[in-house]
Design a protein around this motif. Structure first.
Motif, PDB file in Angstrom:
ATOM      1  N   PHE A 156       8.301  44.978   5.478  1.00 30.68           N
ATOM      2  CA  PHE A 156       8.910  43.948   6.272  1.00 30.68           C
ATOM      3  C   PHE A 156      10.008  42.690   4.955  1.00 30.68           C
ATOM      4  CE2 PHE A 156       9.548  46.994   9.657  1.00 30.68           C
ATOM      5  CZ  PHE A 156      10.228  47.835   9.126  1.00 30.68           C
ATOM      6  N   GLY A 157       8.992  43.176   4.722  1.00 25.24           N
ATOM      7  CA  GLY A 157       8.488  41.250   3.687  1.00 25.24           C
ATOM      8  C   GLY A 157       9.666  41.761   2.473  1.00 25.24           C
ATOM      9  N   ARG A 158      10.387  40.485   1.808  1.00 25.53           N
ATOM     10  CA  ARG A 158      10.760  40.586   0.700  1.00 25.53           C
ATOM     11  C   ARG A 158       9.740  41.168  -0.766  1.00 25.53           C
ATOM     12  NH1 ARG A 158      14.934  38.609  -0.806  1.00 25.53           N
ATOM     13  NH2 ARG A 158      15.995  37.337   1.292  1.00 25.53           N
ATOM     14  N   PRO A 159      10.201  41.607  -1.456  1.00 25.63           N
ATOM     15  CA  PRO A 159       9.651  41.586  -2.615  1.00 25.63           C
ATOM     16  C   PRO A 159       8.853  41.268  -3.101  1.00 25.63           C
ATOM     17  CG  PRO A 159      11.853  43.503  -2.602  1.00 25.63           C
ATOM     18  CD  PRO A 159      11.977  41.950  -1.282  1.00 25.63           C
ATOM     19  N   SER A 160       7.964  40.524  -3.769  1.00 25.58           N
ATOM     20  CA  SER A 160       6.691  40.302  -4.034  1.00 25.58           C
ATOM     21  C   SER A 160       5.761  41.087  -4.458  1.00 25.58           C
ATOM     22  CB  SER A 160       6.751  38.642  -3.357  1.00 25.58           C
ATOM     23  OG  SER A 160       6.135  38.523  -2.726  1.00 25.58           O
ATOM     24  N   ASN A 161       4.818  39.928  -5.510  1.00 31.36           N
ATOM     25  CA  ASN A 161       3.756  40.283  -5.157  1.00 31.36           C
ATOM     26  C   ASN A 161       2.692  39.531  -5.420  1.00 31.36           C
ATOM     27  OD1 ASN A 161       2.158  42.856  -6.780  1.00 31.36           O
ATOM     28  ND2 ASN A 161       1.599  41.514  -8.482  1.00 31.36           N
ATOM     29  N   ALA A 162       2.639  38.913  -4.202  1.00 31.02           N
ATOM     30  CA  ALA A 162       2.170  37.719  -3.771  1.00 31.02           C
ATOM     31  C   ALA A 162      -0.099  38.329  -3.369  1.00 31.02           C
ATOM     32  CB  ALA A 162       2.148  37.061  -2.266  1.00 31.02           C
ATOM     33  N   PRO A 163      -0.400  37.470  -3.734  1.00 27.98           N
ATOM     34  CA  PRO A 163      -0.427  36.147  -4.424  1.00 27.98           C
ATOM     35  C   PRO A 163      -0.419  35.916  -5.282  1.00 27.98           C
ATOM     36  CG  PRO A 163      -3.463  36.793  -4.917  1.00 27.98           C
ATOM     37  CD  PRO A 163      -2.113  37.617  -3.821  1.00 27.98           C
ATOM     38  N   TYR A 164       0.699  36.802  -6.334  1.00 24.90           N
ATOM     39  CA  TYR A 164       0.933  36.708  -8.357  1.00 24.90           C
ATOM     40  C   TYR A 164       2.082  36.386  -8.440  1.00 24.90           C
ATOM     41  CZ  TYR A 164      -4.303  38.282  -9.005  1.00 24.90           C
ATOM     42  OH  TYR A 164      -5.650  38.569  -9.235  1.00 24.90           O
ATOM     43  N   PRO A 165       2.368  35.588  -9.008  1.00 30.04           N
ATOM     44  CA  PRO A 165       2.299  35.265 -10.187  1.00 30.04           C
ATOM     45  C   PRO A 165       1.298  33.686 -10.038  1.00 30.04           C
ATOM     46  CG  PRO A 165       3.923  35.034 -10.305  1.00 30.04           C
ATOM     47  CD  PRO A 165       4.195  35.801  -8.846  1.00 30.04           C
ATOM     48  N   HIS A 166       1.950  32.782  -8.689  1.00 31.01           N
ATOM     49  CA  HIS A 166       1.436  31.565  -8.831  1.00 31.01           C
ATOM     50  C   HIS A 166       0.465  31.347  -7.691  1.00 31.01           C
ATOM     51  CE1 HIS A 166       4.124  30.970 -12.391  1.00 31.01           C
ATOM     52  NE2 HIS A 166       5.103  31.191 -11.395  1.00 31.01           N
TER      53      HIS A 166
END
Length: 599
Positions: free
Chosen positions: A366-376
């Motif tokens: 249910f999260g917002r699309p991201s590739n956390a912890p990348y790119p920062h």
């Protein structure tokens, strides 16, 4: 235009057969050819190793020829006449050629694919006999030696055989397209076997097969997609096998099982869960078939691990006292696989590190699309209301292994919709028992993994929302039920196409960039300084393939350029700098015979 006409020419006699049974059989024969090609190629490579690596160059062509002959033989039983008997085999050949063409264009730009998968492929295609010397030292890939020695090697065997036969290492990625096509055709055929119309069966097959994990790894040497596709094919073949057992379906179950076992350790674990669930079904509903099913599943597991999976399952047991080493160790050889530790430390969104895996799964779903912890770094995962993703969120699907909302921007919303449809089906669908068993199997298989919250480590999660729609369409003709099921499937398909479209657009741009860079360096003819911080084996293979003269540096190069090697934001890309002949004072690495010719 010509390719489209040719494919239609092959498909017409299959999908315009007089009844669904004939169409289903044609699809299963096509799947048989594809599965046999992969497994026979692996067997041929292993046989070559047993006789001193002789004849490996013929492993892939000979295996394909044998698989096609078997397909043509089975084609005679489809009820069609003349050349149309060869239609399933011709379709399989077309899929193989299309897979090779796609793989020839794209470069593998995944992290793990370049870091250790290609190291294993180059070693197997070179002088490494993985049966006779499973613990051989690897001078040029010491950092990846643990994985190369001890991980499953099925897709590597296939890629190495393609490499030896053609001289193009990237062509070995075609196993992804072959596995994807086989799983889609298998689900389509199984759906027809259970009475779905061709349109409904095609829709179910598309949604099941176009798993975002599979699509994100389509142009790489990553193996999660191959595993997911082969497990899906195994399940589809078992469904049809229980409805009408045939030798054709038994062979497909066997081939698909072997592929999943030798793609990834979790492929074996997930397969055991599937086989256990199928045994429960037999005991519950089809006891007369239990004996034959147990023989089939036991044969698949034993031959898949002890024979075709000799390395790593048997060699790990002999040398490390545990078939799943290094994921699991023994008293004498404790586990050295830091997967869980590294994922918790480096790969998990910062705000999820202290949380348990169930919490992580719900949060990233249910999260917002991201590739956390990348790119920062450090980066937290962020919750999002279902269907609230924006266009700016979609660029995170550039990544091969998107962590948060990795199954697509709308997956969470359709998952909620699917839960409602699933609950309705439990009370109203005549197929509720089978639906509940399949859902429980998927959930239990996920729980066997400690990192199933990450989509590529639990790709079967994609199937859960689609499951109730498939069962509703197979057992009802009521208007509102049908509308709900179609809405869910159409939404999931659109979701999958968004992920695939964004990712393949990035792959296309990035491959074109890399080709342009390599061509420019090759045409310039000047020596190049290169720093391979991670991808030494794959990077040097590409330099050699383009006949580029280079000096390998062991430290970062000042005033260098970045060779297209990883998605933006990932650390440690390849660096290079063109130098003059006068400055090339150290030993220059000459362009050797191509390790993988430019394609």
């Amino acid at each position: 235009m010509e390719y489209g006409i040719g494919i239609y020419f092959f498909l017409y006699p299959m999908f315009n057969a007089p009844d669904n049974a004939a169409t289903s059989r044609s699809c299963w024969i096509t799947v048989l050819v594809l599965g046999a090609f992969i497994c026979l190629t692996q067997a041929a490579v292993m046989l070559s190793m047993l006789i001193g690596s002789a004849g490996m160059v013929a492993a892939a062509p000979l295996s394909l020829a044998i698989a096609l002959v078997v397909g043509i033989g089975y084609g005679r039983s489809t009820g069609v006449r003349g050349w149309r008997q060869a239609a399933p085999a011709l379709l399989a050949l077309t899929i193989v050629l299309v897979g090779i063409a796609i793989s020839a264009f794209y470069y593998d730009l995944s992290w793990d694919g370049q870091q250790y998968h290609q190291s294993g492929i180059y070693a197997l295609a070179g002088d490494w006999n993985a049966l006779a010397k499973p613990l051989r030292a690897f001078e040029h890939s010491q950092s990846t030696e643990l994985w190369v020695r001890h991980y499953p090697k099925g897709p590597w065997y296939f890629a190495a055989a393609i490499f030896d036969a053609t001289g193009y290492v990237e062509w070995g990625k075609s196993i992804n397209i072959i596995a994807l096509a086989a799983s889609g055709l298998g689900v389509f055929a199984a759906a027809l076997d259970y009475g779905l119309t061709r349109l409904r069966a095609a829709m179910v097959a598309l949604v099941f097969a176009l798993n975002p994990v599979v699509m994100s790894e389509l142009t790489t040497f990553l193996v999660d997609g191959v595993m997911a596709a082969s497990l899906l094919l195994t399940t589809a073949a078992l469904f049809s096998y229980f409805r009408r057992p045939t030798a054709l379906l038994a062979w497909i179950v066997f081939f698909a099982s072997v592929i999943s076992i030798n793609a990834k350790f979790t492929g074996l674990i997930f397969l055991c869960v599937i086989f256990t669930a199928a045994a429960v079904w037999c005991i519950w509903r089809q006891r007369d078939r239990l004996k034959w099913y147990l023989a089939l599943s036991a044969t698949s597991l034993i031959l898949g691990t002890c024979v075709l999976g000799y390395n790593p399952y048997v060699t790990n047991t002999i040398y490390r006292h545990n078939p799943l080493y290094p994921a699991f160790g023994s008293a004498a050889f404790p586990s050295k696989d830091e997967l869980q530790h590294d994922i918790d430390k480096f790969e998990t969104p910062s705000n999820l590190i202290p949380r348990n895996r169930i919490y992580r799964l719900l949060y990233v779903t249910f999260g917002r699309p991201s590739n956390a912890p990348y790119p920062h770094r450090p980066t937290d995962a962020e919750l999002m209301w279902p269907f609230a993703a924006t266009i700016s969120d979609l660029h995170f699907y550039d990544y091969h292994e998107t962590r948060v909302a990795g199954f697509g921007p709308w997956f969470s919303g359709f998952a909620i919709f699917a839960i409602v449809l699933f609950l309705w089906g439990l009370f109203h669908s005549p197929a509720r028992g089978a639906m509940a068993l399949v859902a429980a199997t998927i959930v239990f298989s996920l729980l066997t993994s400690s990192v199933f919250w990450w989509p590529r480590y639990g790709p079967q999660l994609w199937l859960l929302p689609a499951l109730p729609a498939a069962f509703v369409l197979s057992a009802t003709v009521k208007r509102w039920d049908t509308i709900a099921a179609w809405t869910l499937l159409c939404g999931l398909l659109a979701n999958a196409l968004i992920v695939a479209g964004v990712h393949l657009a990035w792959e296309t741009r990035s491959t074109l960039t890399l080709r342009s860079q390599l061509n420019e360096l090759a045409q310039a003819g000047k020596p190049v300084e290169v720093f391979f911080p991670v991808f030494a084996v794959s990077g040097q293979g590409r330099m050699d393939a383009w006949q580029i003269r280079y000096i390998r540096r062991l430290k970062a190069i000042p005033d260098s350029k970045e060779l297209m090697s990883v998605v933006e934001g990932y650390p440690r890309p390849i660096q290079y700098r063109v130098i003059s002949e006068a400055k090339a004072t150290t030993a220059l690495h000459p362009a050797s015979a191509p390790a993988s010719a430019p394609n």
